[in-house]
Design an enzyme around this catalytic site. Structure first.
Site, PDB file in Angstrom:
ATOM      1  CG  ASP A  27      -1.786   1.198   1.553  1.00  0.00           C
ATOM      2  OD1 ASP A  27      -2.456   1.702   0.552  1.00  0.00           O
ATOM      3  OD2 ASP A  27      -1.771   1.757   2.653  1.00  0.00           O
ATOM      4  CG  ASP A  29      -1.991   7.692   0.230  1.00  0.00           C
ATOM      5  OD1 ASP A  29      -1.222   8.675   0.352  1.00  0.00           O
ATOM      6  OD2 ASP A  29      -2.671   7.468  -0.751  1.00  0.00           O
TER       7      ASP A  29
END
Length: 283
Positions: A27, A29
């Site tokens: 991922d 953010d």
């Protein structure tokens, strides 16, 4: 009747790394970065944190889809007159990398391990921030599977979802499951923090909506990665770890990529197995 058909992607996928022994997927953010860039834009350039949180609660209550609520948040940035180029520059100045990510990336490169970013954000924005932080050449080498953006002549912009038919805009499982289907699949590492636009599980090709404490969990990765790393943030809710414990999904907690790197090295070098790594619990 539950629809088990995967959503159609409006954007191409990069070729699978079928010939690799290991693949690192992460991922973006709040995992690779110190904060969520889209939240930062919404809070500081858009309609602010209170309305953003209200939108999150609407998703949790089933009143809004992530796809629709997220677009409203981003549209508020545009409505306030902030151009695409301005947004890029603001994030390049305010978003920084996890302290250990560059070390992790350099190790992966030295071992011929592809690093793939899987995000519910917008790929051009991620690439712009990466270029500022690690340089244009290296940023271009990292694969990004995310949404896109449409930029108009007047500088205004709009998110372009990878899976517009999905209530989540981008179904991350579609970037991970193909590796599981390979005759000789690589070992997949996944790094997540729990905030993501996807709560659909395609395990056994059946889409199941899970009841979660928060609506934005990297649960597709939790279900499908071989070795799952869950980022722990002091003073923050660590919902993905709680979800994994509740669902009996083995995972390793980590505070930064430097700590995760030591465990990854031991697996890559053959000193421990994935099962043994998961038993460590905390990197």
């Amino acid at each position: 009747m539950i629809d088990t058909t995967p959503p159609v992607s409006t954007l191409p996928y990069p070729p699978l790394h079928a010939d690799k022994k290991f693949v690192a997927l992460s991922d973006w953010d709040g995992t690779i970065t110190n904060r969520d860039s889209n939240d930062y834009m919404t809070d500081n350039l858009g309609f602010g944190p209170e309305k953003r949180r209200a939108g999150n609660l609407a998703i949790l209550a089933g009143k809004e889809t992530f796809r629709d609520a997220f677009k409203v948040m981003l549209d508020s940035v545009v409505a306030n007159g902030h151009s695409w180029e301005e947004c890029k520059e603001v994030l390049k100045k305010n978003i920084i990398l996890d302290v250990g990510f560059r070390n992790f990336y350099d190790f992966c490169k030295s071992k011929d391990i592809p690093v793939v970013i899987i995000s519910s954000g917008m790929a051009p924005l991620i690439r712009a921030v990466l270029s500022k932080l690690i340089g244009d050449d290296e940023a271009e080498k990292i694969e990004i599977i995310a949404n896109d953006v449409e930029v108009r002549e007047d500088g205004s912009w709009e998110i372009k979802y990878r899976h517009p038919s999905s209530g989540f805009g981008h179904d991350k499982s579609q970037a991970i499951l193909p590796y599981r289907a390979l005759p000789n699949p690589p070992t997949t590492f996944f790094f997540g923090d729990g905030v993501s636009g996807n709560i659909f599980d395609y395990s056994s090709r059946v889409r199941t909506v899970l009841t979660l404490s928060l609506p934005f969990l990297d649960m597709s990765a939790a279900r499908h990665a071989d070795l799952l790393f869950v980022k722990q943030k002091p003073g923050a809710d660590n919902d993905l770890s709680a979800f994994c414990r509740r669902e009996g999904i083995p995972h390793v907690q980590f505070e930064d990529f430097n700590r995760a790197l030591d465990l990854v090295k031991r697996v890559v070098d053959g000193n421990i197995t994935v099962k043994e790594a998961l038993e460590v619990g905390t990197a």
